[in-house]
Design a protein around this motif. Structure first.
Motif, short mmCIF file in Angstrom:
data_model
loop_
_atom_site.label_atom_id
_atom_site.label_comp_id
_atom_site.label_asym_id
_atom_site.label_seq_id
_atom_site.Cartn_x
_atom_site.Cartn_y
_atom_site.Cartn_z
N LYS A 12 0.84 -1.20 0.00
CA LYS A 12 0.00 0.00 0.00
C LYS A 12 0.87 1.25 0.00
N LYS A 13 1.85 1.27 0.88
CA LYS A 13 2.67 2.48 1.06
C LYS A 13 3.57 2.74 -0.14
N GLU A 14 4.14 1.66 -0.70
CA GLU A 14 5.15 1.82 -1.74
C GLU A 14 4.59 1.52 -3.14
N ASN A 15 3.30 1.29 -3.20
CA ASN A 15 2.66 1.01 -4.47
C ASN A 15 3.29 -0.19 -5.20
N LYS A 16 3.41 -1.29 -4.47
CA LYS A 16 3.98 -2.52 -5.05
C LYS A 16 2.84 -3.43 -5.45
N ASN A 17 2.92 -4.03 -6.64
CA ASN A 17 1.77 -4.85 -7.01
C ASN A 17 2.06 -6.23 -7.57
N SER A 18 3.31 -6.70 -7.43
CA SER A 18 3.53 -8.10 -7.79
C SER A 18 4.25 -8.80 -6.64
N VAL A 19 3.88 -10.06 -6.43
CA VAL A 19 4.45 -10.79 -5.29
C VAL A 19 4.65 -12.25 -5.64
N LEU A 20 5.75 -12.80 -5.14
CA LEU A 20 6.03 -14.24 -5.26
C LEU A 20 6.05 -14.83 -3.85
N ILE A 23 9.14 -10.51 -2.63
CA ILE A 23 9.24 -11.97 -2.47
C ILE A 23 9.00 -12.26 -1.00
N ILE A 24 8.08 -13.18 -0.75
CA ILE A 24 7.70 -13.50 0.64
C ILE A 24 7.88 -15.01 0.80
N SER A 25 8.39 -15.43 1.94
CA SER A 25 8.60 -16.88 2.09
C SER A 25 8.67 -17.30 3.55
N ASN A 26 8.02 -18.44 3.82
CA ASN A 26 8.21 -19.14 5.09
C ASN A 26 8.84 -20.48 4.71
N PRO A 27 10.16 -20.53 4.61
CA PRO A 27 10.81 -21.76 4.12
C PRO A 27 11.01 -22.78 5.26
N PRO A 28 11.36 -24.01 4.92
CA PRO A 28 11.74 -24.96 5.98
C PRO A 28 12.99 -24.42 6.68
N TYR A 29 13.03 -24.47 8.02
CA TYR A 29 14.21 -23.90 8.68
C TYR A 29 14.66 -24.62 9.96
N VAL A 30 14.21 -25.84 10.14
CA VAL A 30 14.61 -26.58 11.34
C VAL A 30 15.78 -27.48 10.96
N SER A 31 16.83 -27.47 11.77
CA SER A 31 17.97 -28.34 11.43
C SER A 31 17.54 -29.80 11.64
N LYS A 91 19.89 -15.80 -4.44
CA LYS A 91 19.24 -15.73 -5.76
C LYS A 91 18.10 -14.72 -5.86
N ALA A 92 17.49 -14.33 -4.74
CA ALA A 92 16.26 -13.52 -4.83
C ALA A 92 16.50 -12.21 -5.57
N GLY A 93 17.71 -11.65 -5.44
CA GLY A 93 18.01 -10.38 -6.09
C GLY A 93 17.71 -10.41 -7.59
N ARG A 94 17.93 -11.57 -8.22
CA ARG A 94 17.69 -11.70 -9.67
C ARG A 94 16.21 -11.71 -10.02
N TYR A 95 15.38 -11.95 -9.03
CA TYR A 95 13.93 -12.04 -9.28
C TYR A 95 13.17 -10.86 -8.69
N LEU A 96 13.92 -9.88 -8.16
CA LEU A 96 13.27 -8.71 -7.57
C LEU A 96 13.44 -7.50 -8.47
N ASN A 97 12.39 -6.70 -8.57
CA ASN A 97 12.50 -5.42 -9.27
C ASN A 97 13.38 -4.49 -8.43
N GLU A 102 15.65 -4.92 1.54
CA GLU A 102 15.35 -4.35 0.22
C GLU A 102 16.46 -4.71 -0.75
N SER A 103 16.06 -4.86 -2.01
CA SER A 103 17.07 -5.21 -3.02
C SER A 103 17.89 -3.97 -3.35
#
Ligand SMILES: C[S@@+](CC[C@H](N)C(=O)[O-])C[C@H]1O[C@@H](n2cnc3c(N)ncnc32)[C@H](O)[C@@H]1O
Length: 288
Positions: free
Chosen positions: A113-121, A187-195, A230-236, A281-282
């Motif tokens: 809303k604040k930054e006028n962002k409209n695409s999300v992965l 890009i938003i993510s809740n990845p697996p993170y338990v050892s 890798k996320a940097g390559r997929y972020l505007n 932020e990228s």
């Protein structure tokens, strides 16, 4: 097992039974499962104390309590979980959405809303709870949700349909491998993170959830390293990354993102005061 009781006596006997099986606070479980059988709100049960259940309802309740006594989570028994006030189908192929993950959705909505962002992965979408909530509550033009598990994606698609969300692009992808030729504002993510060591010591309830949804190589840091790299390559340009944290490794994870040149890295705490989300932020050089 519990005979032909009324609401009051069924609850009492179910609670005693679960306590005898070592469950420490079964009150909420017995009430939630009984209100599920009766298709009523839990808050109504005190008014129904003397109501008798049909034989079929008693049998169904006994089966549920027996499953719970074997430590199966209530959400899997009901096949349903709540997240951001929406209802999601869950089964053994998807992680049960957790309330602490809502902070990612709330933050993404504020940023959009604040930054006028409209695409999300939504990477590692599981039940689809993050992507579907964003679609319901935000004004995104482009939402992609990915997971390596085909059976998780089936549930995520069902959850999108049952919540009347028709415009999420679901993609089968091993982290970024299937996300080609697209860039996103968030890009938003809740990845697996338990050892793997932490996984072995988890409560029996968590062992019902898919191991691939919880455990990660490299002491639980595998996905943080992969995503940070890798996320940097997929972020505007001026894109945002929001990632759920293993609360006990927040410092190490922040370091991983700093090394990969993200800017304005912040650790956000959850309502329990634990570091729960990394926001960064990228940087315009990252896409190269
Ligand atoms: C912690 S769960 C998160 C699910 C959901 N986003 C949530 O917050 O409830 C992690 C998800 O990552 C998926 N996953 C595991 N390994 C993956 C990989 N290599 N690439 C993409 N997704 C993966 C699992 O299938 C699981 O659905």
């Amino acid at each position: 097992m519990f005979g032909d009781g009324n609401v009051y006596s069924l609850l009492k006997r179910a609670k005693r039974f679960l306590e005898s099986k070592g469950l420490s606070e079964p009150e909420s479980d017995v009430e939630v499962l009984l209100s599920f059988v009766l298709q009523t709100k839990r808050s109504k049960l005190p008014l129904m104390r003397s109501q008798k259940l049909t034989d079929i309802q008693v049998l169904q309740y006994e089966r549920y309590i027996l499953r719970r006594s074997k430590r199966e989570p209530v959400a899997y028994i009901m096949g349903l979980a709540g997240f951001m006030d929406f209802e999601f189908k869950v089964n053994k192929n998807v992680l049960i959405p957790r309330p602490e993950t809502e902070i990612l959705v709330e933050t993404a909505l504020k940023i959009a809303k604040k930054e006028n962002k409209n695409s999300v992965l939504d990477l590692c979408t599981g039940s689809g709870c993050i992507a579907v909530s964003l679609a319901k509550l935000g004004k995104f033009k482009d939402i992609m949700a990915s997971d390596v598990s085909g059976s998780a994606l089936e549930i995520a698609r069902e959850n999108a349909r049952s919540n009347n969300v028709l415009d999420i692009n679901f993609v089968k992808s091993n982290v970024f491998s299937g996300i080609s030729g697209k860039n996103f504002d968030i890009i938003i993510s809740n990845p697996p993170y338990v050892s793997h060591e932490e996984y072995d010591a988890l409560e029996p309830e968590l062992k019902y959830e898919p191991e691939i949804a919880l455990a990660a190589d490299d002491s639980g840091l595998f996905f943080y390293k992969k995503i940070a790299g890798k996320a940097g390559r997929y972020l505007n340009d001026n894109g945002f990354i929001l990632i759920e944290l293993n609360a006990y490794k927040a410092g190490e994870i922040k370091q991983i993102f700093s090394t990969c040149s993200y800017k304005n890295i912040e650790i956000v705490k959850d309502y329990a005061g634990l570091p729960r989300m990394l926001k960064a932020e990228s940087n315009s050089l990252m896409g190269n």
